[in-house]
Design an enzyme around this catalytic site. Structure first.
Site, PDB file in Angstrom:
ATOM      1  N   GLY A  13       0.811  -1.204   0.000  1.00 44.83           N
ATOM      2  CA  GLY A  13       0.000   0.000   0.000  1.00 44.83           C
ATOM      3  C   GLY A  13       0.845   1.254   0.000  1.00 44.83           C
ATOM      4  CD  GLU A 176     -13.811  17.514   2.598  1.00 47.36           C
ATOM      5  OE1 GLU A 176     -13.085  17.809   3.578  1.00 47.36           O
ATOM      6  OE2 GLU A 176     -13.634  16.517   1.891  1.00 47.36           O
ATOM      7  CG  ASP A 306      -8.034   4.293   6.202  1.00 47.84           C
ATOM      8  OD1 ASP A 306      -7.766   4.949   7.222  1.00 47.84           O
ATOM      9  OD2 ASP A 306      -8.312   4.819   5.106  1.00 47.84           O
ATOM     10  CD  GLN A 320     -11.793   2.809   8.755  1.00 45.53           C
ATOM     11  OE1 GLN A 320     -12.961   3.130   8.933  1.00 45.53           O
ATOM     12  NE2 GLN A 320     -11.450   1.750   8.034  1.00 45.53           N
TER      13      GLN A 320
END
Length: 437
Positions: A13, A176, A306, A320
């Site tokens: 990741g 947002e 996460d 997270q």
């Protein structure tokens, strides 16, 4: 690859946790292999701005190899981990249908999270998520495609659905996105698409609970709602979407909203790689870890960010969010180095710097260090500064400053080129409208 005498740390990741972890080993006597399905790191907090044409994709993405180009002990491998053999200390990586096994001495899973549809298959069929850059580009192409088509098809039913936007989820991403969609139509789409100049946009933000931004103080929750409503967003709390279709969504009180654009921001779950470890997963499909961030029941395997599940001193799982992943990465790196030298591992402690969410131009809420509550322009300026500081690479900071400054003065300057044809998901309803005389 690595030499036989030098320990190998495999990091799965290249999000904030994985990148930050690899950086900790830059001067260490270890070989790091960083694996990700993409060859770029995505600045995920700004994905919604790409989706709403405020920024271009390259403004929020940075090549992973460029980050570590001067680090001889850090190697990047593009591919997807499809299997983990903890008994043999190997991971299997697939790229272009070619798979290979990669050996490790220490394995760190930092693969992040994906959108959580909570078992509702209709979400994937009829809603857009905003977890990846590909998601953002798909949503942007969909919206621009709607309005390009709307200049030809001027019938009222089409325009009603094209100017109704539904955002599901009252967390930061939902707020947002809702604010950005409202601004996108008011300041750009209405002016650029003549067929829509007489239309009013309706952006609906739907939250199943009674409040927005649940972890925030009541004052900031109320301010966030007030700022959204002042922009024109209709905030619906205490109700949930119970039905999705090609023509819109149905709420639990029977209301139907005719729309072709639904954005799902109602939750996340761990990436499916978590299931490859052979351990019993925690809530949200997350990997249970010890306070040292070692995976429970496995040797030399860690998880962070996460995808990891660890409870704080109040018995609640760590959020997270990026700061958690970065601080956990630092602790994992130190514990791996301790293990190499035969020293005991230390437990993770989190320093919470607070939370913030932007709502639109000059609108935001911020809870700095969980003490100082800020709203409006001051909170927006703090949000802007924080994101510029954490952007990877000098070039990205410069470009984002330029784009944001230009957008602030002139609203949106670009990001609306239709490079890929939007998928034919603007429903059969549109095809039926064509047949109407």
């Amino acid at each position: 690859m690595s030499s036989s005498n030098t320990p190998t740390v495999v990091v799965v990741g290249a999000g904030f946790g994985g990148i930050f972890l690899a950086r900790q080993f830059r001067k260490a006597a270890v070989n790091v292999i960083l694996i990700d399905r993409n060859n770029y790191h995505t600045f995920s907090p700004l994905i919604y701005q790409v989706a709403t044409a405020g920024l271009n994709p390259q403004d929020v993405a940075y090549p992973v190899r460029s980050i570590f180009v001067r680090d001889d002990n850090i190697e990047f491998l593009r591919g997807e981990v499809i299997a983990v053999a903890t008994d043999n200390k190997q991971v299997q990586v697939c790229h272009n249908e070619v798979a290979q096994w990669v050996d490790y001495d220490y394995l760190v899973i930092a693969a992040g999270a994906q959108s959580n549809d909570f078992g509702n298959a209709e979400v994937g069929r009829f809603a857009y998520s905003l977890k990846t850059l590909e998601d953002a580009l798909a949503l942007r192409s969909h919206i621009i495609g709607l309005y390009e088509r709307g200049n030809w098809d001027t019938r009222d039913p089409y325009h009603e659905a094209a100017t109704n936007f539904v955002v599901i989820g009252g967390g930061p991403t939902g707020l947002e996105t809702a604010g950005a969609l409202q601004e996108l139509f008011d300041n750009v789409l209405r002016q650029e698409y003549s067929a829509f100049r007489d239309n009013q946009v309706n952006v609906y933000l739907i939250e199943a609970t009674d409040v927005l931004l649940r972890p925030y103080p009541e004052r900031l929750q109320a301010s966030a709602k007030q700022q959204l409503e002042a922009m024109g967003v209709e905030v619906i709390t205490g109700h949930m979407v119970t039905g999705f279709s090609e023509e819109g969504v149905t709420l639990d009180d029977g209301r139907f909203i005719h729309t072709y654009t639904v954005v799902w921001a109602a939750g996340v779950k761990a990436e499916s790689l978590a299931g490859q470890l052979g351990v019993e997963l925690a809530r949200g499909g997350r990997i249970p870890v010890e306070p040292t961030l070692a995976v429970t029941g496995l040797d030399s395997v860690y998880a962070l960010g996460d995808i990891a599940y660890l409870e704080d001193e109040n018995g609640q799982p760590y959020a997270q969010v990026i700061p958690v992943a970065q601080q956990q990465a630092k602790r994992v790196a130190k514990n791996i180095m301790a293990a190499m030298h035969g020293d005991p591992a230390e437990t993770f402690t989190y320093f919470d710097k607070g939370s913030m969410a932007t709502i639109g131009r000059r609108r935001a809420v911020a809870w700095v260090f969980n003490r100082l509550q800020m709203t409006g322009f001051l909170a927006w300026a703090a949000w802007l500064w924080l994101h510029l500081v954490t952007l990877l690479g000098f070039r990205n900071r410069v470009m984002v400053v330029i784009n944001w400054t230009w957008n602030y003065l002139r609203y949106y300057s670009g990001g609306r080129t239709l490079l890929i044809e939007p998928p034919d998901d603007v429903p059969e309803q549109i095809e039926r409208l064509k047949l109407i005389d």
